[in-house]
Design an enzyme around this catalytic site. Structure first.
Site, PDB file in Angstrom:
ATOM      1  N   ASP A 144      43.536  82.010  15.027  1.00 18.30           N
ATOM      2  CA  ASP A 144      42.627  82.635  15.996  1.00 18.30           C
ATOM      3  C   ASP A 144      42.222  84.333  16.482  1.00 18.30           C
ATOM      4  N   CYS A 201      39.098  53.048  17.593  1.00 15.62           N
ATOM      5  CA  CYS A 201      39.844  53.685  19.167  1.00 15.62           C
ATOM      6  C   CYS A 201      39.207  54.171  19.785  1.00 15.62           C
ATOM      7  N   CYS A 204      41.054  58.500  23.447  1.00 17.69           N
ATOM      8  CA  CYS A 204      41.105  59.854  24.041  1.00 17.69           C
ATOM      9  C   CYS A 204      39.642  59.487  24.496  1.00 17.69           C
ATOM     10  N   CYS A 208      40.331  60.951  29.281  1.00 17.90           N
ATOM     11  CA  CYS A 208      39.576  62.235  29.804  1.00 17.90           C
ATOM     12  C   CYS A 208      39.380  62.361  31.141  1.00 17.90           C
ATOM     13  N   CYS A 224      36.641  70.972  29.619  1.00 18.94           N
ATOM     14  CA  CYS A 224      37.887  70.690  29.807  1.00 18.94           C
ATOM     15  C   CYS A 224      38.657  71.540  30.499  1.00 18.94           C
ATOM     16  N   CYS A 258      46.956  59.407  21.675  1.00 24.23           N
ATOM     17  CA  CYS A 258      46.645  59.145  20.727  1.00 24.23           C
ATOM     18  C   CYS A 258      47.519  58.581  19.628  1.00 24.23           C
TER      19      CYS A 258
HETATM   20  C1  B12 Z   1      37.177  77.988  21.364  1.00 28.03           C
HETATM   21  C2  B12 Z   1      38.631  77.292  21.510  1.00 28.03           C
HETATM   22  C3  B12 Z   1      38.641  75.857  22.332  1.00 28.03           C
HETATM   23  C4  B12 Z   1      38.401  75.312  23.437  1.00 28.03           C
HETATM   24  C5  B12 Z   1      37.232  74.384  23.062  1.00 28.03           C
HETATM   25  C6  B12 Z   1      37.764  73.419  22.467  1.00 28.03           C
HETATM   26  C7  B12 Z   1      36.937  72.847  20.900  1.00 28.03           C
HETATM   27  N1  B12 Z   1      37.293  71.932  20.583  1.00 28.03           N
HETATM   28  O1  B12 Z   1      36.170  73.877  20.045  1.00 28.03           O
HETATM   29  C8  B12 Z   1      38.813  75.114  24.302  1.00 28.03           C
HETATM   30  C9  B12 Z   1      39.422  76.535  24.929  1.00 28.03           C
HETATM   31  C10 B12 Z   1      38.405  73.731  25.333  1.00 28.03           C
HETATM   32  C11 B12 Z   1      40.283  74.846  23.708  1.00 28.03           C
HETATM   33  C12 B12 Z   1      41.529  73.975  24.472  1.00 28.03           C
HETATM   34  C13 B12 Z   1      42.065  73.697  23.084  1.00 28.03           C
HETATM   35  N2  B12 Z   1      42.584  73.495  21.875  1.00 28.03           N
HETATM   36 CO1  B12 Z   1      41.699  75.361  21.146  1.00 28.03          CO
HETATM   37  N3  B12 Z   1      40.543  76.805  20.199  1.00 28.03           N
HETATM   38  C14 B12 Z   1      39.507  77.007  19.981  1.00 28.03           C
HETATM   39  C15 B12 Z   1      39.085  78.291  18.939  1.00 28.03           C
HETATM   40  C16 B12 Z   1      39.447  79.426  19.094  1.00 28.03           C
HETATM   41  C17 B12 Z   1      37.896  77.858  18.198  1.00 28.03           C
HETATM   42  C18 B12 Z   1      37.706  75.970  18.563  1.00 28.03           C
HETATM   43  C19 B12 Z   1      36.036  76.009  17.648  1.00 28.03           C
HETATM   44  O2  B12 Z   1      34.776  76.856  17.580  1.00 28.03           O
HETATM   45  N4  B12 Z   1      34.793  75.555  18.140  1.00 28.03           N
HETATM   46  C20 B12 Z   1      33.558  75.635  18.360  1.00 28.03           C
HETATM   47  C21 B12 Z   1      32.954  73.480  17.886  1.00 28.03           C
HETATM   48  C22 B12 Z   1      31.864  73.500  17.771  1.00 28.03           C
HETATM   49  O3  B12 Z   1      34.632  73.596  16.963  1.00 28.03           O
HETATM   50  P1  B12 Z   1      35.112  71.814  16.168  1.00 28.03           P
HETATM   51  O4  B12 Z   1      35.235  71.501  18.002  1.00 28.03           O
HETATM   52  O5  B12 Z   1      35.593  72.038  15.337  1.00 28.03           O
HETATM   53  O6  B12 Z   1      33.665  71.239  16.623  1.00 28.03           O
HETATM   54  C23 B12 Z   1      32.468  70.418  15.603  1.00 28.03           C
HETATM   55  C24 B12 Z   1      32.925  68.783  16.026  1.00 28.03           C
HETATM   56  O7  B12 Z   1      32.067  69.152  17.630  1.00 28.03           O
HETATM   57  C25 B12 Z   1      32.373  68.711  14.628  1.00 28.03           C
HETATM   58  N5  B12 Z   1      31.245  67.489  14.641  1.00 28.03           N
HETATM   59  C26 B12 Z   1      30.012  67.451  15.179  1.00 28.03           C
HETATM   60  N6  B12 Z   1      29.465  66.549  15.864  1.00 28.03           N
HETATM   61  C27 B12 Z   1      29.851  65.528  14.831  1.00 28.03           C
HETATM   62  C28 B12 Z   1      29.756  64.119  14.111  1.00 28.03           C
HETATM   63  C29 B12 Z   1      30.822  64.062  13.317  1.00 28.03           C
HETATM   64  C30 B12 Z   1      30.618  61.866  13.351  1.00 28.03           C
HETATM   65  C31 B12 Z   1      31.796  64.402  13.124  1.00 28.03           C
HETATM   66  C32 B12 Z   1      32.833  63.850  12.228  1.00 28.03           C
HETATM   67  C33 B12 Z   1      32.202  65.761  13.678  1.00 28.03           C
HETATM   68  C34 B12 Z   1      31.310  65.777  14.063  1.00 28.03           C
HETATM   69  O8  B12 Z   1      31.296  69.498  14.040  1.00 28.03           O
HETATM   70  C35 B12 Z   1      31.657  70.370  14.676  1.00 28.03           C
HETATM   71  C36 B12 Z   1      32.181  71.937  14.057  1.00 28.03           C
HETATM   72  O9  B12 Z   1      32.975  71.571  12.935  1.00 28.03           O
HETATM   73  C37 B12 Z   1      40.413  77.548  18.145  1.00 28.03           C
HETATM   74  C38 B12 Z   1      40.722  78.409  17.299  1.00 28.03           C
HETATM   75  C39 B12 Z   1      39.844  78.948  15.664  1.00 28.03           C
HETATM   76  N7  B12 Z   1      39.517  79.771  15.298  1.00 28.03           N
HETATM   77  O10 B12 Z   1      39.277  78.085  15.091  1.00 28.03           O
HETATM   78  C40 B12 Z   1      41.285  76.735  18.775  1.00 28.03           C
HETATM   79  C41 B12 Z   1      42.281  75.679  17.955  1.00 28.03           C
HETATM   80  C42 B12 Z   1      40.941  74.141  18.196  1.00 28.03           C
HETATM   81  N8  B12 Z   1      42.546  75.021  19.578  1.00 28.03           N
HETATM   82  C43 B12 Z   1      43.690  74.551  19.499  1.00 28.03           C
HETATM   83  C44 B12 Z   1      44.690  73.937  20.861  1.00 28.03           C
HETATM   84  C45 B12 Z   1      46.208  73.113  20.251  1.00 28.03           C
HETATM   85  C46 B12 Z   1      44.177  73.529  22.128  1.00 28.03           C
HETATM   86  C47 B12 Z   1      44.181  72.630  22.912  1.00 28.03           C
HETATM   87  C48 B12 Z   1      45.021  71.057  22.410  1.00 28.03           C
HETATM   88  C49 B12 Z   1      45.659  73.739  23.634  1.00 28.03           C
HETATM   89  C50 B12 Z   1      45.700  72.461  24.803  1.00 28.03           C
HETATM   90  N9  B12 Z   1      46.973  71.787  24.803  1.00 28.03           N
HETATM   91  O11 B12 Z   1      45.272  72.673  25.919  1.00 28.03           O
HETATM   92  C51 B12 Z   1      43.259  72.277  23.384  1.00 28.03           C
HETATM   93  C52 B12 Z   1      42.234  71.004  23.059  1.00 28.03           C
HETATM   94  C53 B12 Z   1      40.864  70.997  24.195  1.00 28.03           C
HETATM   95  C54 B12 Z   1      40.246  69.734  22.888  1.00 28.03           C
HETATM   96  N10 B12 Z   1      40.128  68.296  22.917  1.00 28.03           N
HETATM   97  O12 B12 Z   1      40.137  70.212  21.665  1.00 28.03           O
HETATM   98  C55 B12 Z   1      44.235  74.551  17.787  1.00 28.03           C
HETATM   99  C56 B12 Z   1      43.647  73.216  17.468  1.00 28.03           C
HETATM  100  C57 B12 Z   1      44.908  72.315  16.168  1.00 28.03           C
HETATM  101  C58 B12 Z   1      45.163  71.946  15.736  1.00 28.03           C
HETATM  102  N11 B12 Z   1      45.733  70.218  15.651  1.00 28.03           N
HETATM  103  O13 B12 Z   1      43.210  70.853  15.533  1.00 28.03           O
HETATM  104  C59 B12 Z   1      43.473  75.698  17.106  1.00 28.03           C
HETATM  105  C60 B12 Z   1      42.885  75.103  15.805  1.00 28.03           C
HETATM  106  C61 B12 Z   1      44.250  77.066  17.250  1.00 28.03           C
HETATM  107  C62 B12 Z   1      45.521  77.029  16.829  1.00 28.03           C
HETATM  108  N12 B12 Z   1      45.200  78.044  15.581  1.00 28.03           N
HETATM  109  O14 B12 Z   1      46.611  76.322  15.511  1.00 28.03           O
HETATM  110  N13 B12 Z   1      40.046  75.982  22.335  1.00 28.03           N
HETATM  111  S1  SF4 Z   2      41.504  61.032  17.833  1.00 26.41           S
HETATM  112 FE1  SF4 Z   2      43.119  58.955  18.248  1.00 26.41          FE
HETATM  113  S2  SF4 Z   2      42.674  58.710  20.157  1.00 26.41           S
HETATM  114 FE2  SF4 Z   2      40.855  59.750  19.546  1.00 26.41          FE
HETATM  115  S3  SF4 Z   2      39.659  58.175  18.645  1.00 26.41           S
HETATM  116 FE3  SF4 Z   2      41.096  59.076  17.262  1.00 26.41          FE
HETATM  117  S4  SF4 Z   2      43.043  57.613  16.766  1.00 26.41           S
HETATM  118 FE4  SF4 Z   2      41.945  57.322  18.101  1.00 26.41          FE
HETATM  119  S1  SF4 Z   3      40.488  67.657  29.747  1.00 26.68           S
HETATM  120 FE1  SF4 Z   3      40.376  68.629  27.701  1.00 26.68          FE
HETATM  121  S2  SF4 Z   3      42.211  68.578  26.083  1.00 26.68           S
HETATM  122 FE2  SF4 Z   3      42.051  67.457  28.269  1.00 26.68          FE
HETATM  123  S3  SF4 Z   3      42.205  65.134  27.849  1.00 26.68           S
HETATM  124 FE3  SF4 Z   3      39.836  66.300  27.758  1.00 26.68          FE
HETATM  125  S4  SF4 Z   3      38.975  67.214  26.389  1.00 26.68           S
HETATM  126 FE4  SF4 Z   3      41.641  66.885  26.321  1.00 26.68          FE
END
Ligand code: B12
Ligand code: SF4
Ligand code: SF4
Length: 336
Positions: A144, A201, A204, A208, A224, A258
């Site tokens: 991060d 599946c 998730c 939400c 979110c 999940c």
């Molecule tokens: C910004 C951020 C957030 C933001 C945005 C979340 C997000 N999903 O991007 C907010 C504040 C909402 C957030 C929330 C959470 N976060 Co956060 N967050 C980050 C951070 C700092 C950057 C993430 C990022 O770059 N997002 C930008 C988008 C573009 O990235 P992306 O989702 O990966 O996008 C990809 C997909 O869209 C995909 N995609 C697009 N189209 C398609 C199509 C197909 C077919 C496929 C397969 C994929 C795909 O490609 C994109 C590029 O990779 C990271 C740490 C880091 N430096 O990486 C932690 C991180 C992702 N967060 C983390 C956590 C734990 C959380 C929460 C669970 C916390 C909580 N309990 O509240 C929630 C989860 C919410 C969720 N459902 O994602 C962990 C996740 C661990 C893991 N197991 O993945 C991280 C990695 C921190 C860490 N060091 O551990 N977070």
């Molecule tokens: S992330 Fe987990 S809950 Fe969401 S579609 Fe995949 S298997 Fe199902």
């Molecule tokens: S609000 Fe964000 S963390 Fe909560 S279920 Fe929806 S996407 Fe996941």
């Protein structure tokens, strides 16, 4: 130096430093999915997190972050502890319904701030690599703290796949894992990427409460609860007030439901065991916390990120939500 392949030496060092999994990706071929960042930002999905617009070139090509870097070593650390899920009927605070006056802090924030835990172990890993490979090789760790997209790189390093909720899921660990890693000048062979095991599946996406997924694999942070309760410094738009439920810091719902988080793999790591008051805190207490009490209660905890005013705002909303109609029933807590 030993005769073991360098990849094994790195992975052994990661295990000794306390990580649950380690994978390697070459920096020569950044994951194609990184490109999705550009339209994601253009659509404003990052809400007020303007820092995500910075260093876009580095995010797309992190080799730029350290001259001479050749590989990305990605690590995962399990944080789940054996306590009820937020979506369990009878959990101390059930975000689905009028609850018992208690809030839900996301399980990732129950123990010591993960940034501290991860940084400590990553420094340990760096030291082990220096011992194993000598001072000529350089390593730079992150969790991060850099422009590295940790989920996309962890997927490229074979640690798991990004589920439809966008978090990284690892087969034997689930998604309650923190990610981090290091850039290194070591010339390491990549691990093969893991296939996507989401199949048909949609649990998730269906669960939400704020419909934060415009489509599978894409999150709209503006909707979110994690963003709204932690990163957002302004008011929470009234349209989300009820959907927030008891969630006062982050949200666990899309991961609770999940099937890859069943069975519930958990850790005995003392760092992540819930601190007193973090598991199902009384909402009235949180609403009444002044800045000083907040600082004392959440010293060394990730909850500090929400700031005292943010936590008070969230607790007040959760108390309000209790007085209104419970959210519509959702498909929850099914066993796979
Ligand atoms: C910004 C951020 C957030 C933001 C945005 C979340 C997000 N999903 O991007 C907010 C504040 C909402 C957030 C929330 C959470 N976060 Co956060 N967050 C980050 C951070 C700092 C950057 C993430 C990022 O770059 N997002 C930008 C988008 C573009 O990235 P992306 O989702 O990966 O996008 C990809 C997909 O869209 C995909 N995609 C697009 N189209 C398609 C199509 C197909 C077919 C496929 C397969 C994929 C795909 O490609 C994109 C590029 O990779 C990271 C740490 C880091 N430096 O990486 C932690 C991180 C992702 N967060 C983390 C956590 C734990 C959380 C929460 C669970 C916390 C909580 N309990 O509240 C929630 C989860 C919410 C969720 N459902 O994602 C962990 C996740 C661990 C893991 N197991 O993945 C991280 C990695 C921190 C860490 N060091 O551990 N977070
Ligand atoms: S992330 Fe987990 S809950 Fe969401 S579609 Fe995949 S298997 Fe199902
Ligand atoms: S609000 Fe964000 S963390 Fe909560 S279920 Fe929806 S996407 Fe996941």
């Amino acid at each position: 130096m030993s005769d073991a392949p360098p990849e094994s030496t790195v992975k052994d060092a990661a295990a000794q430093a306390g990580f649950d999994a380690c994978g390697i990706a070459s920096l020569a071929s950044p994951p194609e999915r990184l490109g999705a960042l550009i339209p994601w930002l253009a659509a404003g999905r990052h809400a007020s997190m303007a820092w995500m617009e910075r260093q876009v070139a580095d995010r797309l090509d992190p080799a730029r972050l350290m001259p001479g870097a050749r590989a990305m070593v990605c690590v995962a650390l399990l944080y789940n502890t054996p306590h009820a899920y937020s979506t369990d009927p009878g959990a101390p605070a059930n975000p689905d319904s009028a609850n018992d006056g208690r809030g839900w802090i996301s399980r990732y924030a129950w123990g010591e701030d993960y940034h501290t835990v991860m940084a400590r172990r990553l420094k340990d890993l760096e030291a082990r690599l220096r011992t194993a490979f000598g001072p000529a090789e350089r390593h730079r760790s992150f969790c991060d703290t850099s422009a590295v997209s940790e989920k996309a790189w962890a997927a490229a390093a074979g640690l798991g796949w990004q589920g439809k909720h966008t978090n990284l899921i690892r087969r034997n660990l689930g998604s309650w894992i923190f990610l981090g890693g290091l850039l290194t000048t070591l010339d390491l062979r990549s691990d093969p990427p893991e296939a996507d095991h989401c199949g048909t599946c949609t649990r998730c996406l269906d669960a939400c409460p704020t419909q934060a997924f415009p489509r599978p694999y894409e999150l709209d942070a503006t909707r979110c609860i994690s963003y709204l309760t932690i990163e957002n410094r302004g008011e929470i738009p009234p349209e989300f007030a009820d959907a927030l439920g008891a969630n006062v810091y982050g949200c666990d719902i899309c991961q609770d439901v999940c099937p890859w988080n069943r069975p519930r793999v958990s850790t005995a790591d003392p760092a992540f065991q819930p601190r007193p008051g973090n598991l199902a805190p009384a909402l009235e207490d949180l609403r009444g916390l002044d800045d000083e009490a907040f600082a004392a209660r959440f010293k060394g905890s990730a909850v500090r990120r929400a700031k005292p005013a943010g936590l008070r705002r969230n607790a007040a909303l959760a108390l309000g939500a209790r007085r209104r109609e419970p959210a519509a029933p959702r498909r929850l807590n099914e066993e796979p």
